[in-house]
Design an enzyme around this catalytic site. Structure first.
Site, PDB file in Angstrom:
ATOM      1  N   HIS A  93       0.800  -1.226   0.000  1.00  0.00           N
ATOM      2  CA  HIS A  93       0.000   0.000   0.000  1.00  0.00           C
ATOM      3  C   HIS A  93       0.836   1.280   0.000  1.00  0.00           C
ATOM      4  O   HIS A  93       0.334   2.346  -0.326  1.00  0.00           O
ATOM      5  CB  HIS A  93      -0.989  -0.010   1.179  1.00  0.00           C
ATOM      6  CG  HIS A  93      -2.295   0.636   0.848  1.00  0.00           C
ATOM      7  ND1 HIS A  93      -3.447   0.404   1.547  1.00  0.00           N
ATOM      8  CD2 HIS A  93      -2.633   1.525  -0.119  1.00  0.00           C
ATOM      9  CE1 HIS A  93      -4.434   1.116   1.016  1.00  0.00           C
ATOM     10  NE2 HIS A  93      -3.970   1.804   0.016  1.00  0.00           N
ATOM     11  N   ASP A 117      -9.968   0.056   2.931  1.00  0.00           N
ATOM     12  CA  ASP A 117      -8.893  -0.725   3.550  1.00  0.00           C
ATOM     13  C   ASP A 117      -9.381  -1.255   4.901  1.00  0.00           C
ATOM     14  O   ASP A 117     -10.164  -0.584   5.584  1.00  0.00           O
ATOM     15  CB  ASP A 117      -7.695   0.228   3.772  1.00  0.00           C
ATOM     16  CG  ASP A 117      -6.399  -0.495   4.070  1.00  0.00           C
ATOM     17  OD1 ASP A 117      -6.426  -1.604   4.631  1.00  0.00           O
ATOM     18  OD2 ASP A 117      -5.343   0.075   3.748  1.00  0.00           O
ATOM     19  N   HIS A 119      -7.330  -1.460   7.209  1.00  0.00           N
ATOM     20  CA  HIS A 119      -6.410  -0.759   8.111  1.00  0.00           C
ATOM     21  C   HIS A 119      -6.452   0.751   7.877  1.00  0.00           C
ATOM     22  O   HIS A 119      -6.768   1.192   6.765  1.00  0.00           O
ATOM     23  CB  HIS A 119      -4.976  -1.243   7.868  1.00  0.00           C
ATOM     24  CG  HIS A 119      -4.831  -2.737   7.904  1.00  0.00           C
ATOM     25  ND1 HIS A 119      -4.918  -3.518   6.763  1.00  0.00           N
ATOM     26  CD2 HIS A 119      -4.653  -3.586   8.933  1.00  0.00           C
ATOM     27  CE1 HIS A 119      -4.785  -4.788   7.099  1.00  0.00           C
ATOM     28  NE2 HIS A 119      -4.626  -4.869   8.409  1.00  0.00           N
ATOM     29  N   ASP A 121      -3.741   2.737   8.165  1.00  0.00           N
ATOM     30  CA  ASP A 121      -2.480   3.107   7.494  1.00  0.00           C
ATOM     31  C   ASP A 121      -1.979   4.488   7.878  1.00  0.00           C
ATOM     32  O   ASP A 121      -1.434   5.223   7.049  1.00  0.00           O
ATOM     33  CB  ASP A 121      -2.624   3.001   5.965  1.00  0.00           C
ATOM     34  CG  ASP A 121      -2.684   1.553   5.498  1.00  0.00           C
ATOM     35  OD1 ASP A 121      -2.447   0.643   6.323  1.00  0.00           O
ATOM     36  OD2 ASP A 121      -2.975   1.329   4.306  1.00  0.00           O
ATOM     37  N   HIS A 134       4.294   0.073   5.066  1.00  0.00           N
ATOM     38  CA  HIS A 134       3.005  -0.035   4.384  1.00  0.00           C
ATOM     39  C   HIS A 134       1.830   0.290   5.317  1.00  0.00           C
ATOM     40  O   HIS A 134       0.710   0.440   4.846  1.00  0.00           O
ATOM     41  CB  HIS A 134       2.824  -1.385   3.662  1.00  0.00           C
ATOM     42  CG  HIS A 134       2.627  -2.565   4.564  1.00  0.00           C
ATOM     43  ND1 HIS A 134       2.298  -3.810   4.100  1.00  0.00           N
ATOM     44  CD2 HIS A 134       2.709  -2.691   5.908  1.00  0.00           C
ATOM     45  CE1 HIS A 134       2.193  -4.652   5.120  1.00  0.00           C
ATOM     46  NE2 HIS A 134       2.442  -3.990   6.214  1.00  0.00           N
ATOM     47  N   ASP A 229      -7.448  -1.235  -1.194  1.00  0.00           N
ATOM     48  CA  ASP A 229      -6.616  -2.320  -0.675  1.00  0.00           C
ATOM     49  C   ASP A 229      -7.490  -3.576  -0.686  1.00  0.00           C
ATOM     50  O   ASP A 229      -8.566  -3.577  -0.060  1.00  0.00           O
ATOM     51  CB  ASP A 229      -6.182  -1.959   0.755  1.00  0.00           C
ATOM     52  CG  ASP A 229      -5.230  -2.982   1.364  1.00  0.00           C
ATOM     53  OD1 ASP A 229      -5.328  -4.170   1.008  1.00  0.00           O
ATOM     54  OD2 ASP A 229      -4.418  -2.586   2.209  1.00  0.00           O
ATOM     55  N   ASP A 231      -7.412  -6.069   0.911  1.00  0.00           N
ATOM     56  CA  ASP A 231      -7.711  -6.625   2.239  1.00  0.00           C
ATOM     57  C   ASP A 231      -8.976  -6.019   2.857  1.00  0.00           C
ATOM     58  O   ASP A 231      -9.428  -6.467   3.912  1.00  0.00           O
ATOM     59  CB  ASP A 231      -6.502  -6.547   3.186  1.00  0.00           C
ATOM     60  CG  ASP A 231      -6.202  -5.150   3.714  1.00  0.00           C
ATOM     61  OD1 ASP A 231      -7.098  -4.289   3.762  1.00  0.00           O
ATOM     62  OD2 ASP A 231      -5.033  -4.931   4.103  1.00  0.00           O
ATOM     63  N   GLU A 281      -1.944  -4.490  -2.628  1.00  0.00           N
ATOM     64  CA  GLU A 281      -1.824  -5.618  -1.692  1.00  0.00           C
ATOM     65  C   GLU A 281      -2.332  -6.953  -2.246  1.00  0.00           C
ATOM     66  O   GLU A 281      -2.567  -7.890  -1.477  1.00  0.00           O
ATOM     67  CB  GLU A 281      -2.484  -5.312  -0.333  1.00  0.00           C
ATOM     68  CG  GLU A 281      -1.860  -4.138   0.432  1.00  0.00           C
ATOM     69  CD  GLU A 281      -0.490  -4.419   1.036  1.00  0.00           C
ATOM     70  OE1 GLU A 281       0.011  -5.567   0.938  1.00  0.00           O
ATOM     71  OE2 GLU A 281       0.105  -3.475   1.590  1.00  0.00           O
TER      72      GLU A 281
HETATM   73 MN   LIG Z   1      -4.656  -2.876   4.523  1.00  0.00          MN
END
Ligand SMILES: [Mn+2]
Length: 312
Positions: A93, A117, A119, A121, A134, A229, A231, A281
């Site tokens: 990322h 995402d 996350h 980040d 990342h 992302d 994920d 990712e």
């Molecule tokens: Mn992520």
């Protein structure tokens, strides 16, 4: 015209393999899918990756990261200057920071960011428990201090200087979507619009996209960049990532989000336009029969206008 640029870089996390992501997404039929929507696609190939360079004291593999981001940022800026829509393929990322940084330089304060995402980040070198860069791209784009000292701090300043030329990322207008793994230290920086999986369960995608539209209009946003992302998707659907967290977006939630965003963007009175995007990712080493890359391509098709009945 869409310009595809691969950021085949994965040296700033712990699990290698997302350097193969751009190839996997291409093999899943990216260009063909977008061309089927009558879009013109030019694939400019990958930004290469220098060998790993590890040396104690600084940020992990900072030198090859800097090389990759410098080149990818220049390519993105050039695409934007020529009225192309850059589409970056990761890689981890961190590469999104090159795209968003270039777009911030081009559009200054009128750029809004949608960060899809699991996350947030937005760790800094000082708050990160892993040292994985990342998990830090938004902190760098927002120009947050490193909260550390010595060589790591020097390199962080270099990273911020490389990414941010002119406007920093405005966290007040940033929208996160799909959050479910947020570190304690990151919470203080989520002052824009953090949409968690709880919100998605509770409110639903339709009203949440309405909300985004309202926020962007109110903030005077004229351009948006979408960073996706993989994920964010539930790992049952999209196992091909090194950063999976259970409890993510279902297939239909992800597609409905993309379809609704496209509907908003296509409205005549829409004050903002999509200037660039990235999909990051994707890691074929963890995937099953390239399913995750296929999902990424299908999701991008929805974002760029594919509908079930094929009419726009
Ligand atoms: Mn992520």
């Amino acid at each position: 015209m869409i310009e595809v640029h691969g950021g085949a870089f994965d040296l700033c996390g712990l699990r290698l393999g997302s350097r193969l992501g751009p190839a996997a997404v291409r093999l899943a039929g990216l260009a063909e899918a977008l061309e089927a929507l009558d879009l013109t696609v030019v694939d400019c190939g990958d930004v290469g990756m220098r060998p790993a360079y590890t040396c104690g004291g600084g940020l992990r593999n900072f030198k090859p990261l800097k090389k990759c981001l410098t080149e990818l940022r220049a390519r993105t800026f050039s695409a934007l200057q020529n009225d192309k829509v850059p589409l970056l393929l990761g890689g981890e990322h961190t590469i999104a920071a090159a795209g968003v940084g270039a777009a911030l330089q081009k559009f200054n304060g009128s750029l809004g960011l949608l960060w899809i995402d699991a996350h947030a980040d937005i760790n800094t070198p000082g708050t990160s428990t892993t040292g994985n860069i990342h998990g830090m791209p938004l902190a760098a784009l927002a120009g947050l201090p490193s909260e550390t000292t010595g060589r790591a701090d020097d390199e962080w300043r270099e990273l911020v200087d490389l990414l941010v030329v002119g406007s920093k990322l405005n966290l007040d207008t940033t929208v996160w979507f799909g959050l479910r793994d947020v570190d304690r230290a990151e919470r203080a920086h989520l002052r824009g619009h953090p949409i968690t999986m709880h919100d998605i369960d509770r409110i639903g995608v339709v009203d949440l996209v309405e909300g985004m539209d309202r926020w962007w209009r109110k903030a005077g946003i004229q351009q948006i960049w979408i960073s996706f992302d993989v994920d964010a998707l539930d790992p049952v659907l999209a196992p091909g990532t090194g950063t999976g967290v259970r409890g993510g977006l279902t297939y239909r939630e992800a597609h409905l989000t993309a379809e609704l965003l496209r509907e908003k963007l296509d409205r005549k009175d829409c004050p903002y336009r999509l200037v660039g995007a990235d999909v990051v990712e994707t890691n074929p080493l963890f995937d099953s029969c390239n399913e995750t890359a296929k999902m990424a391509v299908e999701w991008l098709s929805s974002l760029f206008g594919k509908t079930i009945l094929g009419t726009r």
